[in-house]
Design a protein around this motif. Sequence first.
Motif, PDB file in Angstrom:
ATOM      1  N   MET A   1       0.851  -1.194   0.000  1.00 53.32           N
ATOM      2  CA  MET A   1       0.000   0.000   0.000  1.00 53.32           C
ATOM      3  C   MET A   1       0.893   1.252   0.000  1.00 53.32           C
ATOM      4  O   MET A   1       1.800   1.372   0.805  1.00 53.32           O
ATOM      5  N   SER A   2       0.623   2.152  -0.931  1.00 54.46           N
ATOM      6  CA  SER A   2       1.467   3.338  -1.057  1.00 54.46           C
ATOM      7  C   SER A   2       1.096   4.371   0.002  1.00 54.46           C
ATOM      8  O   SER A   2      -0.026   4.401   0.513  1.00 54.46           O
ATOM      9  N   LEU A   3       2.045   5.216   0.300  1.00 55.49           N
ATOM     10  CA  LEU A   3       1.803   6.316   1.216  1.00 55.49           C
ATOM     11  C   LEU A   3       0.960   7.386   0.530  1.00 55.49           C
ATOM     12  O   LEU A   3       0.970   7.523  -0.698  1.00 55.49           O
ATOM     13  N   LYS A   4       0.243   8.156   1.344  1.00 57.84           N
ATOM     14  CA  LYS A   4      -0.645   9.187   0.808  1.00 57.84           C
ATOM     15  C   LYS A   4      -0.375  10.513   1.503  1.00 57.84           C
ATOM     16  O   LYS A   4      -0.215  10.568   2.720  1.00 57.84           O
ATOM     17  N   ALA A   5      -0.350  11.586   0.697  1.00 62.48           N
ATOM     18  CA  ALA A   5      -0.059  12.919   1.217  1.00 62.48           C
ATOM     19  C   ALA A   5      -1.169  13.882   0.832  1.00 62.48           C
ATOM     20  O   ALA A   5      -1.711  13.819  -0.276  1.00 62.48           O
ATOM     21  N   PHE A   6      -1.482  14.778   1.744  1.00 63.44           N
ATOM     22  CA  PHE A   6      -2.487  15.823   1.525  1.00 63.44           C
ATOM     23  C   PHE A   6      -1.790  17.163   1.680  1.00 63.44           C
ATOM     24  O   PHE A   6      -1.247  17.475   2.745  1.00 63.44           O
ATOM     25  N   ILE A   7      -1.775  17.979   0.618  1.00 63.34           N
ATOM     26  CA  ILE A   7      -1.141  19.288   0.638  1.00 63.34           C
ATOM     27  C   ILE A   7      -2.219  20.358   0.551  1.00 63.34           C
ATOM     28  O   ILE A   7      -3.043  20.348  -0.359  1.00 63.34           O
ATOM     29  N   HIS A   8      -2.203  21.279   1.488  1.00 65.15           N
ATOM     30  CA  HIS A   8      -3.142  22.396   1.480  1.00 65.15           C
ATOM     31  C   HIS A   8      -2.394  23.661   1.093  1.00 65.15           C
ATOM     32  O   HIS A   8      -1.361  23.993   1.689  1.00 65.15           O
TER      33      HIS A   8
END
Length: 384
Positions: A1-8
């Motif tokens: 499972m790949s890592l996930k990033a949220f950029i605001h």
Amino acid sequence: MSLKAFIHVQHLLGTGHVVRAARIGKALAAEGIEVTLASGNRIPPTLDTGPLRVVELPACKSPDAAFKRLVTLDNEGIDETWKSARVKASIQAFDAEDYDLLLTETYPFGRRQLDFELTPLLERATARAKPPLIATSIRDILVRKKELWKEEWMAAQALKFYDRILVHSDPDFVRLTDSFPFADRVDHLVRYTGFVDGGARPPTGSTDGEDEVIISCGGGAVAESLLWAALDARPLSRRAEDTAWRVLIGHDVSEDAFAIYRKSAAAGVIVERARRDFPELLTRARLSVSQAGYNTVLDILAAGVPAVFVPFAQVNETEQDQRAQALAAHGRAVVVPEAGLTPERLAAAIDDALALPRRRHKVRLGGARESARILLQDLKDRST
């Protein structure tokens, strides 16, 4: 499972913030991370977001350089109903996935007018059973505040919520302490990444820009004095009156205003919209004339082209002037104040700049890749 990033990210007048955030997002994506870019303003058409999943939040901007209030893109004032919708949209976007990384661009070291949205988002993140790594991405120079308590609040907010502070500069060139009086309190969280430049791009095959004077203004929302001076300065120059001048006008300038600029251009002056191949144009240019925004300065440094800077310095803005003066101190640019700018003064500055040697200024670049490396290492360290 790949890592996930949220950029605001929220850009208010210029486009530099979203350009920098997108570059970091693409560097994370290149490392196999799934990246969501949540933007609080319209993505500029010149920006390639590539593999990023873009979420468009209810959009707002600043109506002027005072940055005292926010308005919609139709220049309507925002109210509590709008704010509630914005908070709901941000949290819904964040709740859509189990993000391993939350990255806020500028906040809490700026964008304090968005605290109504970002503190709830940070509280939501830290309340998770498995909270994400929380990091902030800040440029080389911060805008100083008149009230010291606001800067102390920035440090307190960083200590309360954040695991990492990425400063996108070369510490041999400019450090956080140069523009932030409480840098010592957060120093253990800080990592310098180098400047976030655009990196190498495949050539377009165009010859545009060859030996030209390139005048640019980012999004263009606060560059009226520079644009008007540039349109009439060419015949007044002793060193650049013999070549084409290309004026690139950002997409924040209305079509009506753009048409007026085109109609007003003197002979030998080309007026067109901002281009994606701007960095390539600079590599062939005789000179660059611009404000001193972060991304523009980096493109100029990478190209090694002589430069004239007219720093945006309205109201309480100090960041661009500080950056421009640093370049001037290294013999890389001539700075002319925005106040009282005339075609004559601009032409004189252009002639002075063309006497400067063409050279590359050795500063640390590759900040997007280094940001991705630091964040991946932080994530790895958390899991061990």
